[in-house]
Scaffold this motif. Structure first.
Motif, PDB file in Angstrom:
ATOM      1  N   ASP A  83      47.991  36.788  30.226  1.00  0.00           N
ATOM      2  CA  ASP A  83      48.439  37.128  31.568  1.00  0.00           C
ATOM      3  C   ASP A  83      47.937  38.527  31.919  1.00  0.00           C
ATOM      4  OD1 ASP A  83      49.858  34.761  32.032  1.00  0.00           O
ATOM      5  OD2 ASP A  83      51.632  35.551  31.001  1.00  0.00           O
ATOM      6  N   THR A  84      47.810  38.786  33.197  1.00  0.00           N
ATOM      7  CA  THR A  84      47.364  40.095  33.675  1.00  0.00           C
ATOM      8  C   THR A  84      48.186  41.229  33.066  1.00  0.00           C
ATOM      9  OG1 THR A  84      46.728  39.053  35.740  1.00  0.00           O
ATOM     10  CG2 THR A  84      46.885  41.434  35.757  1.00  0.00           C
ATOM     11  N   GLN A  88      46.961  44.943  31.290  1.00  0.00           N
ATOM     12  CA  GLN A  88      47.061  46.037  32.256  1.00  0.00           C
ATOM     13  C   GLN A  88      47.251  47.374  31.538  1.00  0.00           C
ATOM     14  OE1 GLN A  88      49.621  45.043  35.482  1.00  0.00           O
ATOM     15  NE2 GLN A  88      49.847  47.155  36.147  1.00  0.00           N
ATOM     16  N   HIS A 111      36.661  40.191  37.228  1.00  0.00           N
ATOM     17  CA  HIS A 111      38.017  39.687  37.001  1.00  0.00           C
ATOM     18  C   HIS A 111      38.930  40.775  36.418  1.00  0.00           C
ATOM     19  CE1 HIS A 111      41.292  37.047  35.801  1.00  0.00           C
ATOM     20  NE2 HIS A 111      41.255  37.652  34.633  1.00  0.00           N
ATOM     21  N   VAL A 115      42.751  44.742  37.918  1.00  0.00           N
ATOM     22  CA  VAL A 115      43.991  45.379  37.447  1.00  0.00           C
ATOM     23  C   VAL A 115      43.620  46.746  36.874  1.00  0.00           C
ATOM     24  CG1 VAL A 115      45.139  43.185  36.917  1.00  0.00           C
ATOM     25  CG2 VAL A 115      43.865  44.363  35.131  1.00  0.00           C
TER      26      VAL A 115
END
Length: 166
Positions: A83-84, A88, A111, A115
């Protein structure tokens, strides 16, 4: 079947993987955690091999991330196994087996840049000189000047790794 020239044998590939792992560690010496994002199939296998070496030589917490994209139509988007929030504000190395035109790497980079990241680098085993995009490999095993009609094939098979030019 076209004839091939062996560019790297198993022993040479293992040496290059170890050297790249040390370079990645040196550029992340102050980090506690590192994300290795391997582009699906060979890039992910390469990332896994780097993870093994990095865990031997460092105290870094290494997380593998598989990056999937349609290489023929990269506008279809990128999917990752994390997941992002998992990457991050962390250091990431995007990994692929061959840097050819740069298309796969540039869409993978796009992509991850959506973030905030602490640091972002790229690593490839083979860097060719046919770029369509302004993308470079921060860590590379070998640079090859090839013609446009030649193909590089990386075969990861434990104990029998090889890179061939067709």
């Amino acid at each position: 079947m076209p004839t091939s020239n062996k560019i790297l044998n198993n022993e040479q590939i293992q040496h290059k993987i170890k050297r790249i792992a040390y370079q990645i560690y040196e550029s992340n010496i102050d980090e506690t955690e590192l994300i290795l994002a391997g582009i699906a199939k060979s890039g992910f296998v390469f990332a896994n091999r780097l993870k093994t070496i990095l865990e031997e030589i460092s105290d870094l917490k290494i997380t593998l991330c598989e990056v999937k994209l349609d290489k023929k139509n990269p506008l279809n988007g990128v999917k990752t196994s994390l997941d992002t929030s998992d990457y991050q504000n962390k250091s990431i190395v995007l990994i692929d087996d061959v840097l050819n035109s740069g298309t796969t790497l540039i869409y993978g980079i796009k992509h991850f840049l959506e973030v905030p990241l602490k640091q972002f680098k790229t690593a490839v085993l083979v860097d060719r000189s046919h770029k369509k995009y302004p993308v470079k490999a921060d860590f590379k095993g070998i640079s090859l000047s090839t013609s446009l009609n030649e193909t590089i094939k990386v075969n990861f098979c434990t104990g029998k790794d090889k890179v061939e030019l067709f």
